[in-house]
Write a protein that holds these residues in place. Structure first.
Motif, PDB file in Angstrom:
ATOM      1  N   ASP A  59       0.829  -1.212   0.000  1.00 35.13           N
ATOM      2  CA  ASP A  59       0.000   0.000   0.000  1.00 35.13           C
ATOM      3  C   ASP A  59       0.862   1.260   0.000  1.00 35.13           C
ATOM      4  O   ASP A  59       0.610   2.192  -0.768  1.00 35.13           O
ATOM      5  CB  ASP A  59      -0.952   0.019   1.202  1.00 35.13           C
ATOM      6  N   PHE A  62       2.685   1.572  -3.478  1.00 35.11           N
ATOM      7  CA  PHE A  62       1.795   2.077  -4.526  1.00 35.11           C
ATOM      8  C   PHE A  62       1.498   3.555  -4.324  1.00 35.11           C
ATOM      9  O   PHE A  62       1.549   4.346  -5.269  1.00 35.11           O
ATOM     10  CB  PHE A  62       0.473   1.295  -4.561  1.00 35.11           C
ATOM     11  N   GLU A  66       2.593   6.437  -6.946  1.00 30.55           N
ATOM     12  CA  GLU A  66       1.559   7.227  -7.609  1.00 30.55           C
ATOM     13  C   GLU A  66       1.760   8.721  -7.347  1.00 30.55           C
ATOM     14  O   GLU A  66       1.704   9.540  -8.270  1.00 30.55           O
ATOM     15  CB  GLU A  66       0.178   6.802  -7.132  1.00 30.55           C
TER      16      GLU A  66
END
Length: 76
Positions: A59, A62, A66
């Motif tokens: 998590d 990512f 991003e």
């Protein structure tokens, strides 16, 4: 020499490093990060061994990737 190359690298770079890495010391990533002149971010992942940052905390990996891509205007 990685440090010398990063002093000339114009491309954004996102560093991930597990703080439980017993193969590549965290200090090496910190030196590379300090040498980088381009847009950069360093993410240290708690409990991650060598090359296991994503497995230890997908998590965070990512989310950080991003956010970095958006900040650098790269396609996600």
């Amino acid at each position: 020499n990685t440090v010398e190359a990063l002093k000339r690298n114009p491309y954004p770079i996102l560093f991930f490093h597990g703080n439980e890495d017993d193969f590549v010391p965290t200090e090496m990533t910190k030196r590379n990060y300090a040498a980088a002149i381009a847009e950069k971010e360093m993410v240290l992942i708690d409990g991650a061994a060598h090359c296991k940052s994503f497995h230890a905390d997908p998590d965070t990996c990512f989310a950080k990737a991003e956010g970095f891509f958006k900040r650098c205007e790269a396609p996600v």
